[in-house]
Design an enzyme around this catalytic site. Structure first.
Site, PDB file in Angstrom:
ATOM      1  N   ASP A 106       0.813  -1.206   0.000  1.00  0.00           N
ATOM      2  CA  ASP A 106       0.000   0.000   0.000  1.00  0.00           C
ATOM      3  C   ASP A 106       0.856   1.270   0.000  1.00  0.00           C
ATOM      4  O   ASP A 106       2.071   1.230   0.181  1.00  0.00           O
ATOM      5  CB  ASP A 106      -1.040  -0.013   1.126  1.00  0.00           C
ATOM      6  CG  ASP A 106      -0.436   0.105   2.514  1.00  0.00           C
ATOM      7  OD1 ASP A 106       0.453   0.947   2.710  1.00  0.00           O
ATOM      8  OD2 ASP A 106      -0.872  -0.638   3.415  1.00  0.00           O
ATOM      9  N   TYR A 107       0.217   2.387  -0.221  1.00  0.00           N
ATOM     10  CA  TYR A 107       0.877   3.679  -0.463  1.00  0.00           C
ATOM     11  C   TYR A 107       1.891   4.037   0.615  1.00  0.00           C
ATOM     12  O   TYR A 107       2.984   4.513   0.326  1.00  0.00           O
ATOM     13  CB  TYR A 107      -0.209   4.762  -0.553  1.00  0.00           C
ATOM     14  CG  TYR A 107       0.284   6.140  -0.927  1.00  0.00           C
ATOM     15  CD1 TYR A 107       0.859   6.382  -2.172  1.00  0.00           C
ATOM     16  CD2 TYR A 107       0.138   7.206  -0.038  1.00  0.00           C
ATOM     17  CE1 TYR A 107       1.290   7.656  -2.521  1.00  0.00           C
ATOM     18  CE2 TYR A 107       0.566   8.483  -0.379  1.00  0.00           C
ATOM     19  CZ  TYR A 107       1.141   8.702  -1.627  1.00  0.00           C
ATOM     20  OH  TYR A 107       1.572   9.965  -1.967  1.00  0.00           O
TER      21      TYR A 107
END
Length: 246
Positions: A106-107
């Site tokens: 994820d980011y």
């Protein structure tokens, strides 16, 4: 190695000629041939050995490539982003092949990410039933007790998902900052798996770094750097994935 068959429109889209939706129209319109024969059925499946023509032009078949990438935080695990944020492909300007990330980080997470243009390899490496272990270093807010951490092995329910860890280990505890650093091993990776699992037992994640994917590590790489997998590593990953489903 696998020679799995995929839908014709997907094969056309993966070649970069057009989108899958437009590929479907080309097929229906009789503009596509497989091994010299016009195909108009959308359910048709092809293998890597089949020769495909679109509007009389043969599709180029790329040689498979495989990369190990140290993803920095605040980078999207995708080939593009509609919000113009930095994506993993921004770190591969010299690569001509149409590579894509295997799975996601994820980011806000960093660490080991694999990229390839080989869909069969990606499926073997990524699919939960193949059980390739992934090891993460996770910093959480708070100091969880052992009985709370054991819940991760039993499973933490979040909506329809039961989120599990194969193993966990406490690496360090900061009593002043009230934070804990854990090593967590997963056999599968649902969307935001670790963050949701830790929230479920009451200890929000502050940082995540994936350090191992099977036997692969980040040794020798800094954030933003990548290297090709060796032929031996590719073969070992194939063997590791396929061995786990026998």
């Amino acid at each position: 190695m696998s020679d799995s068959r995929i839908r014709l429109q997907k094969a056309i889209a993966e070649s970069g000629v057009t989108s899958r939706r437009k590929a479907e129209k080309l097929i229906v319109d009789g503009k596509v041939k497989v091994n010299g024969v016009t195909v108009t059925t959308l359910g048709t499946k092809v293998s890597k050995k089949d020769e495909i023509e679109v509007n009389g032009i043969k599709l180029e078949k790329e040689e498979p490539v495989y990369f190990l990438f140290y993803k920095p935080r605040e980078v999207i695990s995708s080939v593009k982003d509609d919000k113009n944020r930095k994506v993993v492909l921004d770190f591969f300007p010299e690569i001509k092949e149409r590579i894509f990330p295997i799975g996601r980080l994820d980011y806000q997470s960093s660490g080991l990410l694999l990229l390839t243009n080989d869909g069969d390899f990606a499926n073997v490496v990524m699919h939960p039933r193949h059980g390739i272990e992934k090891v993460y270093i996770v910093k959480v807010k708070g100091i969880p007790q052992k009985h709370e951490l054991f819940q991760m092995k039993k499973g933490v329910r979040d909506g329809k998902d039961l989120l599990k860890a194969l193993h966990w280990k406490v690496l360090s505890v900061d009593s002043k900052q009230k934070t804990t650093i854990l090593e967590i091993t997963l056999g599968e990776g649902k969307n935001r798996h670790i963050r949701r699992m830790m929230n479920g037992i009451g200890y929000p994640v502050l940082k995540i770094k994936r350090e191992k994917y099977g036997f692969l590590t980040l040794d020798g790489l800094q954030p933003g750097e990548h290297r090709p997998l060796t032929p031996k590593e590719v073969k070992q990953m194939w063997n590791l994935g396929t061995k786990n489903v026998e």
